[in-house]
Enzyme design. Sequence first.
Site, PDB file in Angstrom:
ATOM      1  N   CYS A  45       0.821  -1.214   0.000  1.00  0.00           N
ATOM      2  CA  CYS A  45       0.000   0.000   0.000  1.00  0.00           C
ATOM      3  C   CYS A  45       0.854   1.263   0.000  1.00  0.00           C
ATOM      4  O   CYS A  45       0.329   2.364  -0.153  1.00  0.00           O
ATOM      5  CB  CYS A  45      -0.943  -0.023   1.192  1.00  0.00           C
ATOM      6  N   GLY A  94     -12.905 -10.471  -6.616  1.00  0.00           N
ATOM      7  CA  GLY A  94     -12.981 -11.664  -5.774  1.00  0.00           C
ATOM      8  C   GLY A  94     -11.927 -11.633  -4.694  1.00  0.00           C
ATOM      9  O   GLY A  94     -11.184 -10.656  -4.576  1.00  0.00           O
ATOM     10  N   ARG A 122     -22.847  -4.661   8.854  1.00  0.00           N
ATOM     11  CA  ARG A 122     -22.582  -6.062   9.218  1.00  0.00           C
ATOM     12  C   ARG A 122     -21.267  -6.224   9.992  1.00  0.00           C
ATOM     13  O   ARG A 122     -20.259  -5.609   9.645  1.00  0.00           O
ATOM     14  CB  ARG A 122     -22.594  -6.832   7.901  1.00  0.00           C
ATOM     15  N   CYS A 142     -14.231  -0.679   7.570  1.00  0.00           N
ATOM     16  CA  CYS A 142     -13.223  -1.118   6.593  1.00  0.00           C
ATOM     17  C   CYS A 142     -13.292  -0.196   5.385  1.00  0.00           C
ATOM     18  O   CYS A 142     -14.383   0.116   4.903  1.00  0.00           O
ATOM     19  CB  CYS A 142     -13.505  -2.529   6.097  1.00  0.00           C
ATOM     20  N   CYS A 143     -12.144   0.187   4.829  1.00  0.00           N
ATOM     21  CA  CYS A 143     -12.180   1.028   3.637  1.00  0.00           C
ATOM     22  C   CYS A 143     -12.601   0.170   2.443  1.00  0.00           C
ATOM     23  O   CYS A 143     -12.319  -1.024   2.393  1.00  0.00           O
ATOM     24  CB  CYS A 143     -10.822   1.675   3.387  1.00  0.00           C
TER      25      CYS A 143
END
Lengths: 386, 147
Positions: free
Chosen positions: A86, A119, A192, A203-204
């Site tokens: 990243c 995926g 969720r 979460c990004c």
Amino acid sequence: MKPLNEMREVVVGGIGITKWGFYENAEWYDFGSEAILNALKDAGMEWKDIQAAFCGSVYQGTGSGHQAIKEIGLTGIPIVNVENACSSCASAFRLAYQTVAAEIYDIVLAVGMEKMPRGPIPSTAFRPWELKLGFNVQPANYANIAVQYMEKTGATIEDFSMVTVKNRRHGALNPNARFQKQVTLEDVMNSRLVATPLRLLHCCPLADGAAAFILCSKNKLKSKHKVVTVAASTLTSGVYGEGYPPADITPSLNYPAAMSLTELSAKQAYETAGYGPENIDVVQAYDTMAPAELWDLEELGFCKPGEAPHLLREGIFDLNGRIPVNTDGGLMSRGHPLGATAGGQIYEIVLQLRGQAGPRQVKDAKVGLAHAMGAGPNSAVTILKC
Amino acid sequence: MNNGEKRIIPLTEGLYTLPALLDEKPHLIGSKCSNCNELYFPKKEKGLCIHCQQKTLEEVELSRQGKIASFTIVLQPPAGGFYHGPVPYAYGYVDLPEGVRVETQFTGNFNNLEIDGDVELVIEKLYENAEGDEFVTYKFKPLKEQK
Ligand SMILES: [Zn+2]
């Protein structure tokens, strides 16, 4: 070793970005070449002015930068591909900066680009036996850090959620972000559960996209934009003893790290730049998971350990707060095309320092800091000034 | 061929001892550096200490009991298709008294998991394949649930 601040001054000649999102009919070389052309236009330069190119990406495979540059035209310059998870684009930016500072080249391109795989993405940080035990769930890795942070500081899950709410509020003002819609505390708390206590909106999101920079010596500048100078660009790739679950590194109990990799990279950046955290007007912190922004700001020295949740509640990190953080919406709003992410952060700092950030402009921003982390582990700090 | 008899297969070899006698209990296998005393789990096959860079690692059996450093209940299946165990599952870290942190799954009632809670090593089924073979792994279980 010659300190970089004793070398030639390096300025940002031009910047370019694409709108980040999901694109079924485009590849990384499409985003990459688009961002490069945008940067050239912003710089008022010709393609033949570029003397070398450093190209960051993570999942695109061999010669990914060459593929993007082929869309514009090969000119005999060296093209070097940089995969540093990243922090890839910050690492490419750093190499471009160094080669101009060292007077090897005068005008160099740094680009970060990514079309995220569709995926599930298996991490290469985990050994086969660890994959069989299910250790490779990134939110779960962060959840383990988060529960220790909560235990130590008294931070609550609402505090984490407020990071998402703030960043999505900022992102609503960023036309290049993947998500430009605000969310409420309730939205986050009702999303969720992914790995207790973290939920989906902690979460990004992922995204496809690219960002490009032309770095040059001051005498090569062509654009009329306010001049932005690179004050520091550091990279720390892990320290002994510090745990980093997302890269599958367990801390040492016998020899804990004296300084975390974030603290070390920030310290080096402040020393090179000649600025401290008190001089920074605008910050792009690493919010790959909402709680991470809080300990990130602490480790970067913007407040004491455990203070960030309190300051967040006070609005200190808001657009109009004392230390505006993730003014473009952060990873939470931009989305996370791994090889481009750090470039999105640096791009926003340049806009802010030039006074071109439109409705999200921070008043009188003169010095800005961008911090990218990620697997490896890596911690990259970029400080720009005008 | 398993002739209809179900087999018990360690998910991964070399992580823990398999007791020969019924009244003996399994231990995790780690490495200890005779130069700097650093400890590792799992053991480092190359024998090189990544703290002092000496080739002075020796295999050691680690304590069976420790304290929970952190844990999470994972509700999302891991990516890549390598994991065949149940979801949700409990995952986190245990600190052993000799000074080593171990990455692990937890077993037992998730409500009994708490930071600093005492846990003990168990060897337990993670999943069963279509032939009925059991794949077993080390896990840690809250002490209050142990017999
Ligand atoms: Zn050693």
